[in-house]
Design a protein around this motif. Structure first.
Motif, short mmCIF file in Angstrom:
data_model
loop_
_atom_site.label_atom_id
_atom_site.label_comp_id
_atom_site.label_asym_id
_atom_site.label_seq_id
_atom_site.Cartn_x
_atom_site.Cartn_y
_atom_site.Cartn_z
N THR A 1 -0.77 0.27 -4.03
CA THR A 1 -2.23 0.35 -3.94
C THR A 1 -2.62 1.52 -3.04
OG1 THR A 1 -2.29 -1.20 -2.09
CG2 THR A 1 -2.48 -2.12 -4.31
N HIS A 2 -3.81 2.04 -3.29
CA HIS A 2 -4.30 3.19 -2.54
C HIS A 2 -5.72 2.91 -2.06
CE1 HIS A 2 -0.98 5.52 -4.18
NE2 HIS A 2 -1.27 4.98 -5.34
N GLU A 3 -6.03 3.34 -0.86
CA GLU A 3 -7.39 3.26 -0.36
C GLU A 3 -8.12 4.47 -0.91
OE1 GLU A 3 -8.01 2.11 3.81
OE2 GLU A 3 -5.81 2.02 3.88
N ASP B 1 0.82 -1.20 0.00
CA ASP B 1 0.00 0.00 0.00
C ASP B 1 0.87 1.26 0.00
OD1 ASP B 1 0.81 0.45 2.64
OD2 ASP B 1 -1.06 -0.24 3.50
#
Length: 176
Positions: free
Chosen positions: A127-129, A101
């Motif tokens: 990855t990104h929230e 992340d």
């Protein structure tokens, strides 16, 4: 946004790397547990345990990764990734593919993200929230990504994604 969305993107990314004889590292975090990530891979690859035993696949929880990788500077973080790449190449792998992340990869590499792995046999998926990111959010690495996977809000599954390559000549993988 969800564990299933993370699996939709990360698992094919890693499976492609394994097929290309790359060492693959997945640094897992919420919303997907380490056990669930391993099971998602097992659903496609029955030999996950063997891949882990050989060192081609490394699955590690974000907190465990951070506790054993306390670099003091962005340069030290980069050196750690370069050493992992060199180790993979020495052991006969064709490169290093890593996923984590934004907190683990993006913040650690900071503004070096765009150029950090140029000329290296390292492919990183950060990855990104999305629900927690806003324009100008410091968790999102600065610089233009080389690959962006965009899902329209009404889409489900990979069929609705648009893949944008920003620098086809430097993208080292045949498949994502």
């Amino acid at each position: 946004r969800t564990a299933s969305e993370l699996v939709e993107v990360v698992v094919p990314f890693l499976v492609a790397g394994l097929a290309d004889n790359e060492r693959c590292i997945w640094i897992t975090s919420a919303p997907l547990s380490l056990a669930d990530a391993r099971q998602a891979l097992r659903d496609l690859l029955p030999d996950v345990a063997e891949l882990e035993r050989r060192g081609q696949l490394i699955l590690i929880d974000r907190d465990d990764f951070r506790s054993c990788n306390r670099a003091s500077s962005p340069r030290a973080v980069l050196t750690g990734w370069y050493e992992r790449e060199e180790s993979a190449l020495r052991q006969g792998f064709s490169g290093l593919r890593v996923c984590g992340d934004a907190e683990v990869l993006g913040q650690a590499l900071g503004s070096n993200v765009e150029h950090a792995f140029r000329g290296r046999r390292i492919l990183a998926l950060c990855t990104h929230e999305l629900d927690r990111c806003a324009p100008g959010d410091e968790r999102v690495p600065s610089g233009r990504p080389h690959l962006e996977l965009v899902r329209p809000p009404e889409s489900s599954g990979l069929d609705g994604h648009e893949v944008r390559f920003y620098d086809d000549d430097r993208f080292p993988a045949r498949a994502v």
